[in-house]
Design an enzyme around this catalytic site. Structure first.
Site, mmCIF file in Angstrom:
data_model
loop_
_atom_site.group_PDB
_atom_site.id
_atom_site.type_symbol
_atom_site.label_atom_id
_atom_site.label_comp_id
_atom_site.label_asym_id
_atom_site.label_seq_id
_atom_site.Cartn_x
_atom_site.Cartn_y
_atom_site.Cartn_z
ATOM 1 N N LYS A 41 -3.019 -8.571 -11.167
ATOM 2 C CA LYS A 41 -2.036 -7.191 -11.803
ATOM 3 C C LYS A 41 -0.513 -8.008 -11.858
ATOM 4 C CE LYS A 41 -0.595 -4.254 -8.771
ATOM 5 N NZ LYS A 41 1.354 -3.169 -8.371
ATOM 6 N N ASP A 68 1.347 -2.856 -14.056
ATOM 7 C CA ASP A 68 1.881 -2.113 -13.266
ATOM 8 C C ASP A 68 2.927 -1.882 -13.110
ATOM 9 O OD1 ASP A 68 1.653 -0.184 -11.345
ATOM 10 O OD2 ASP A 68 0.745 -1.117 -9.853
ATOM 11 N N LEU A 69 4.136 -1.406 -14.220
ATOM 12 C CA LEU A 69 5.314 -1.073 -14.259
ATOM 13 C C LEU A 69 5.590 0.258 -14.225
ATOM 14 C CD1 LEU A 69 6.009 -4.278 -17.262
ATOM 15 C CD2 LEU A 69 6.393 -4.387 -14.608
ATOM 16 N N LYS A 70 5.356 1.294 -14.326
ATOM 17 C CA LYS A 70 5.044 2.438 -13.939
ATOM 18 C C LYS A 70 6.057 2.998 -14.403
ATOM 19 C CE LYS A 70 3.571 2.493 -8.735
ATOM 20 N NZ LYS A 70 2.683 0.820 -8.782
ATOM 21 N N HIS A 72 8.580 5.247 -16.627
ATOM 22 C CA HIS A 72 8.823 6.673 -16.727
ATOM 23 C C HIS A 72 10.836 6.520 -17.557
ATOM 24 C CE1 HIS A 72 9.921 10.634 -13.689
ATOM 25 N NE2 HIS A 72 9.104 10.566 -15.047
ATOM 26 N N ASP A 73 9.932 7.866 -18.631
ATOM 27 C CA ASP A 73 11.617 7.808 -19.526
ATOM 28 C C ASP A 73 11.487 8.790 -20.868
ATOM 29 O OD1 ASP A 73 13.953 7.053 -20.569
ATOM 30 O OD2 ASP A 73 14.049 5.489 -20.179
ATOM 31 N N THR A 132 2.229 7.248 -3.734
ATOM 32 C CA THR A 132 1.382 7.007 -2.484
ATOM 33 C C THR A 132 2.980 6.841 -0.687
ATOM 34 O OG1 THR A 132 0.639 5.269 -2.153
ATOM 35 C CG2 THR A 132 -0.485 6.581 -2.259
ATOM 36 N N ARG A 224 -2.972 -8.340 -0.410
ATOM 37 C CA ARG A 224 -3.292 -8.913 0.927
ATOM 38 C C ARG A 224 -4.333 -9.799 2.395
ATOM 39 N NH1 ARG A 224 2.350 -6.361 3.369
ATOM 40 N NH2 ARG A 224 0.713 -4.761 1.998
HETATM 41 O O1 C5P Z 1 -1.302 -6.123 -0.070
HETATM 42 P P1 C5P Z 1 -2.168 -5.187 -0.507
HETATM 43 O O2 C5P Z 1 -2.994 -5.351 -0.388
HETATM 44 O O3 C5P Z 1 -1.590 -3.873 0.206
HETATM 45 O O4 C5P Z 1 -1.401 -5.388 -1.849
HETATM 46 C C1 C5P Z 1 -1.676 -3.713 -2.414
HETATM 47 C C2 C5P Z 1 -1.557 -3.863 -4.220
HETATM 48 O O5 C5P Z 1 -1.332 -2.422 -4.388
HETATM 49 C C3 C5P Z 1 0.604 -4.178 -3.953
HETATM 50 O O6 C5P Z 1 0.691 -4.635 -5.112
HETATM 51 C C4 C5P Z 1 0.799 -2.754 -4.249
HETATM 52 O O7 C5P Z 1 2.375 -2.550 -4.736
HETATM 53 C C5 C5P Z 1 0.166 -2.107 -4.775
HETATM 54 N N1 C5P Z 1 0.046 -0.388 -5.041
HETATM 55 C C6 C5P Z 1 -0.344 -0.205 -3.283
HETATM 56 N N2 C5P Z 1 0.131 0.999 -3.735
HETATM 57 C C7 C5P Z 1 0.313 2.309 -4.425
HETATM 58 C C8 C5P Z 1 -0.008 2.037 -5.756
HETATM 59 C C9 C5P Z 1 0.399 0.150 -5.784
HETATM 60 O O8 C5P Z 1 -0.339 -0.327 -2.706
HETATM 61 N N3 C5P Z 1 -0.051 3.862 -4.324
#
Ligand code: C5P
Length: 247
Positions: A41, A68-70, A72-73, A132, A224
């Site tokens: 990603k 994943d640049l989301k 919105h425009d 979220t 992570r």
């Molecule tokens: O390290 P971790 O498993 O928390 O990373 C989750 C990834 O998913 C990150 O890149 C985070 O920005 C992304 N993400 C998220 N919750 C969302 C949308 C994207 O954790 N609702």
């Protein structure tokens, strides 16, 4: 094994690891460290820091890309961005469902046209229903949305489906209901996944990889627990083994 759009998808290919770093150099170090990860990603931090060259790096290594640049425009601008993403040959692209039906449809058409122009398959567009980080309270009192949070998420997912989008990014806790209502062909990509042996960190509403798959998720975004593990390769393999017990 679950099929996504008619194609069997192996367990390892259903884990998307985020390149949550701020330079191309750091991203390449992660790619080198985890050669068996096939789906990566690219988010805002890396893209704004290093630009689109990381996409070429990933393509050269035959990796799949979740951009994943989301977006919105206004429809014309979002369509242009989706066409450009398609020309880069990415696999998944996010945009906010709050672009509205006209914007979502324009994005879908532009992604298909952009991909056709370079002879690539079109990326699958994923709607963001509600970030979220927003709570039921912020939905009601800041955004003044009169629907309850689960109803709002479902409504936005159905809007995206109606506009022809491929799927949505959702919490694994929403996956079962979305799978039931939006059908088997609607892609569900879930972050917020934690194996029992990993720290939750700042994720709140978390479930295990196996539970997320059981709830109907197609792809899991897991950062992570893999990238910050003492042995990232072992962590990735352990997660794949856990997932393989339920597919
Ligand atoms: O390290 P971790 O498993 O928390 O990373 C989750 C990834 O998913 C990150 O890149 C985070 O920005 C992304 N993400 C998220 N919750 C969302 C949308 C994207 O954790 N609702």
């Amino acid at each position: 094994m679950r099929c996504v759009n008619g194609l069997p998808v192996s367990v390892a290919e259903r884990v998307i690891v985020p390149l949550d770093v701020s330079s191309e150099q750091a991203a390449i170090a992660l790619l080198d460290q985890l050669p068996h990860v096939t789906f990566w990603k690219v988010g805002l931090e890396l893209f704004v820091s290093g630009g689109p060259t990381i996409l070429s790096v990933l393509k050269a290594r035959q990796k799949r890309i979740f951009l994943d640049l989301k977006f919105h425009d206004i429809p014309n601008t979002v369509a242009g961005a989706c066409a450009a993403a398609a020309r880069h040959g990415v696999d998944l692209v996010t945009l906010h469902a709050t672009n509205g039906k006209e914007g979502l449809q324009a994005a879908q058409q532009a992604a298909e046209a952009g991909a056709a122009a370079v002879g690539q398959p079109a990326p699958k567009l994923l709607a963001i229903t509600l970030l979220t980080s927003l709570t039921a309270r912020s939905l009601a009192f800041e955004l003044k949305v009169p629907l309850e949070l689960p109803e709002y998420v479902l409504h936005m997912a159905l809007l995206a489906k109606d506009a022809g989008l491929a799927g949505t990014v959702c919490s694994p806790q929403e996956a079962a209901q979305l799978r039931q209502i939006c059908g088997d062909d609607f892609l569900l990509v879930c972050p917020g996944v934690r194996p029992t042996w990993a720290e939750a960190k700042d994720q709140r509403r978390i479930v295990t990889p196996a539970a997320a798959l059981k709830a109907g998720a197609d792809y899991l975004v897991i950062g992570r627990p893999i990238t910050a593990a003492v042995d990232p390769v072992e962590a990735f393999e352990r997660i794949c083994e856990e997932m393989a017990t339920v597919v």
